[in-house]
Design a protein around this motif. Structure first.
Motif, short mmCIF file in Angstrom:
data_model
loop_
_atom_site.label_atom_id
_atom_site.label_comp_id
_atom_site.label_asym_id
_atom_site.label_seq_id
_atom_site.Cartn_x
_atom_site.Cartn_y
_atom_site.Cartn_z
N ARG A 173 -3.10 54.08 27.39
CA ARG A 173 -1.77 54.72 27.38
C ARG A 173 -1.25 55.11 29.13
N VAL A 174 -0.66 54.31 29.93
CA VAL A 174 -0.53 54.28 31.04
C VAL A 174 0.93 55.35 31.40
N GLN A 175 0.53 56.04 32.49
CA GLN A 175 1.98 57.04 32.34
C GLN A 175 2.68 56.21 33.63
N THR A 187 3.43 56.63 41.93
CA THR A 187 2.63 55.14 42.44
C THR A 187 2.77 53.63 41.73
N ASN A 188 3.22 53.96 40.83
CA ASN A 188 4.20 52.38 40.25
C ASN A 188 5.44 52.59 39.34
N CYS A 189 5.48 51.48 39.01
CA CYS A 189 7.48 51.46 39.32
C CYS A 189 7.23 51.49 37.47
N LEU A 190 6.96 52.14 36.48
CA LEU A 190 6.97 52.23 35.08
C LEU A 190 8.14 53.26 35.19
N ALA A 191 8.64 52.90 33.93
CA ALA A 191 10.10 53.95 33.91
C ALA A 191 9.93 54.32 32.73
N ASP A 192 8.24 54.73 31.95
CA ASP A 192 8.43 55.01 30.53
C ASP A 192 6.85 54.61 30.40
N GLU A 193 6.03 55.90 29.16
CA GLU A 193 5.23 55.25 28.85
C GLU A 193 5.17 53.12 28.61
N SER A 194 3.54 52.79 29.13
CA SER A 194 3.57 51.62 29.43
C SER A 194 1.91 51.97 28.50
N CYS A 218 -1.39 49.46 26.32
CA CYS A 218 -1.64 48.76 26.17
C CYS A 218 -2.43 48.47 24.89
N VAL A 219 -1.89 47.15 24.17
CA VAL A 219 -1.97 47.40 22.83
C VAL A 219 -2.85 46.44 21.95
N TRP A 220 -3.89 46.87 21.32
CA TRP A 220 -3.97 45.32 20.19
C TRP A 220 -3.51 44.46 19.40
N ASP A 221 -3.74 43.16 19.67
CA ASP A 221 -2.33 42.53 18.60
C ASP A 221 -3.13 40.56 18.38
N ASN A 222 -3.67 41.29 17.04
CA ASN A 222 -4.55 40.17 16.77
C ASN A 222 -4.93 39.23 17.57
N GLY A 223 -6.68 40.01 17.85
CA GLY A 223 -7.35 39.60 18.73
C GLY A 223 -7.28 39.55 20.23
N ARG A 224 -6.16 39.99 20.40
CA ARG A 224 -5.54 39.65 22.10
C ARG A 224 -5.34 41.81 22.56
N ILE A 225 -4.94 41.50 23.87
CA ILE A 225 -4.35 42.63 24.21
C ILE A 225 -3.24 42.52 25.22
N LEU A 226 -2.55 43.23 24.97
CA LEU A 226 -0.78 43.09 24.91
C LEU A 226 -0.64 44.35 25.79
N GLN A 227 0.34 44.32 26.80
CA GLN A 227 0.96 45.56 27.83
C GLN A 227 2.22 45.29 27.83
N ASP A 228 3.08 45.81 27.15
CA ASP A 228 4.76 46.13 27.63
C ASP A 228 5.04 46.99 28.78
N MET A 229 5.57 46.74 29.85
CA MET A 229 6.77 48.11 30.49
C MET A 229 8.11 48.30 30.88
N PHE A 230 8.46 49.27 30.66
CA PHE A 230 9.81 48.82 31.18
C PHE A 230 9.92 48.63 32.78
N GLU A 235 11.93 44.63 31.73
CA GLU A 235 11.37 44.81 29.93
C GLU A 235 10.22 43.44 30.79
N VAL A 236 9.01 43.66 30.78
CA VAL A 236 8.28 42.55 30.94
C VAL A 236 6.50 42.57 30.09
N GLN A 237 5.84 41.94 29.76
CA GLN A 237 4.83 41.84 28.48
C GLN A 237 3.41 40.96 29.74
N ILE A 238 2.76 41.61 29.68
CA ILE A 238 1.66 40.96 30.41
C ILE A 238 0.53 40.23 29.41
N GLU A 239 0.10 39.87 29.46
CA GLU A 239 -1.54 38.80 27.96
C GLU A 239 -2.28 38.08 29.30
#
Length: 166
Positions: free
Chosen positions: A112-114, A118-125, A127-139, A151-155
């Protein structure tokens, strides 16, 4: 290719409550820059809440270089108006990749990234395991503008022949 660590798929999903730059709305698009690379989403006309769902792929050679996002209002007869900017630090995400995790249940939160100064996060972001890959959703809260979030997602993608981050 010898310095390439891997590829990062950036899904630019949507904008939320973006600034009005035309009479009653805007025609927003996002420009993504990183280490000399420049990519952009398509323009969504007449809205301050665009749904892009565009996938952009960045070549990563240095995980310490931030990804910059700038939102613009497309104009036909004048220069495009800036509607704010944000930055993505991929280092917390890369830390998750380096854990070498395998076979976790889908939906498992790895980190969990708060939001902070020092970051542009609007809310907690997360990193989640999703069927063998790690995704991070961010606002991401846009800076240098009166309002707006993206709203973006990285993989991470590990193509053959890349050094990787492990």
């Amino acid at each position: 290719m010898e310095n390439l660590l891997g590829l990062l798929r950036l899904r630019v999903r949507r904008g939320i409550n973006l600034a009005i730059r035309d009479t009653r709305s805007s025609d927003p698009y996002v420009v993504v820059t990183m280490a000399g690379l420049k990519l952009k989403t398509r323009v969504i006309n007449d809205t301050c809440n665009p749904e892009w769902n565009d996938e952009l792929t960045l070549s990563i050679t240095d995980i310490n270089v931030p990804i910059n996002l700038a939102v613009y209002d497309s104009d036909t007869f004048t220069a495009d108006d800036k509607m704010g900017e944000a930055e993505i630090d991929i280092r917390p995400y890369v830390e998750c990749l380096r854990m070498g995790l395998e076979n976790l249940p889908t939906g498992t939160v790895i980190k969990r990234v708060q939001p902070s100064r020092t970051n542009c996060l609007a809310d907690e972001s997360c990193c989640v395991w999703d069927n063998g890959r790690i995704l991070q959703d961010m606002f991401l809260r846009l800076r240098n503008v009166e309002c707006g979030e993206i709203e973006v997602q990285i993989e991470w993608i590990n193509p053959p022949g890349c050094k990787g981050v492990f």
